[in-house]
Design a protein around this motif. Structure first.
Motif, short mmCIF file in Angstrom:
data_model
loop_
_atom_site.label_atom_id
_atom_site.label_comp_id
_atom_site.label_asym_id
_atom_site.label_seq_id
_atom_site.Cartn_x
_atom_site.Cartn_y
_atom_site.Cartn_z
N SER A 110 30.36 40.74 32.45
CA SER A 110 30.26 41.61 33.22
C SER A 110 31.20 42.44 34.00
CB SER A 110 29.04 40.93 34.22
OG SER A 110 28.91 41.92 35.33
N ALA A 169 32.38 46.32 34.14
CA ALA A 169 32.53 47.13 35.27
C ALA A 169 33.92 47.99 35.13
CB ALA A 169 32.58 46.34 36.42
N LYS A 179 39.57 45.35 39.46
CA LYS A 179 38.80 44.99 38.69
C LYS A 179 39.37 44.26 37.42
CE LYS A 179 34.72 48.33 39.59
NZ LYS A 179 34.08 47.14 39.97
#
Length: 203
Positions: free
Chosen positions: A167, A171, A153
């Motif tokens: 976004s 996350a 990520k």
């Protein structure tokens, strides 16, 4: 303990309240966990298995440390017989398998193994075999995958276009918060054990 000796340079032992000692102990435990968990990673041993460990050096004999560990198990988990899956008073070893609640986006509880090895003037506590447990899904063994998710990520945040970056950042924050919650829960458990073993009756 080293931090106690450092403070005793300024305050004689008979003027050093026991409550202050345990407050410092809890604060240091918190600082240690924050230093490790700020990157959102879980601690892994050489074989890539989760492991939390703590070494305590109370000025007590093995039998007394063992008894205090037993008392802590009963107080913390409610039912000693259900929580303890292995015990040997002669060797000073306890094995606990139990559950603790956790604040996590996927799991409600953590199932874990905790071993406590008691010897004269010291004990070693290790937490391993961590499973995430939820009423909505099957238990899942936690390990390097949780750290790999963070790494993936972080790469995504750096490579996403501006439109999708927010976004991806959200996350990443959720994944880090999940791991930090696991770390905090386990370190708090070890801290609770240390306070219980090192405290004196009635103080």
């Amino acid at each position: 303990m080293p931090f106690e000796k450092a403070f005793q340079l300024y305050l004689p032992d008979n003027h050093f309240p026991k409550v202050l000692k345990y407050t410092i102990l809890i604060v240091l435990t918190f600082l240690c966990q924050q230093a490790f968990s700020q990157d959102g990673l879980l601690p892994l041993d050489g074989e890539k298995n989760i492991q939390y460990s703590d070494l305590g050096k109370p000025e007590l004999g093995k039998a007394e440390i063992y008894k205090k560990a037993q008392e802590w198990v009963s107080k913390t988990f409610g039912n000693y017989e259900n929580a303890v899956t292995g015990s040997n008073q002669e060797s000073g070893k306890l094995l606990i398998t139990s559950y603790v609640p956790v604040s996590h986006s996927l799991y409600e509880y953590l199932r874990f193994d905790l071993s406590i090895d008691c010897q004269d003037h010291q004990y070693v506590a290790k937490i391993s075999k961590l499973d995430g447990v939820s009423t909505m899904r099957s238990p899942a063994r936690l390990g390097p995958r949780e750290n790999d998710i963070i790494t993936a990520k972080e790469i995504l945040v750096k490579t996403e276009t501006a439109r999708k970056k927010k976004s991806a950042e959200e996350a990443l924050q959720v994944a880090k918060a999940d791991n930090e919650s696991i770390n905090n829960t386990m370190y708090n458990l070890l801290g609770s054990l240390k306070v219980s073993i090192t405290s004196k009756d009635g103080q």
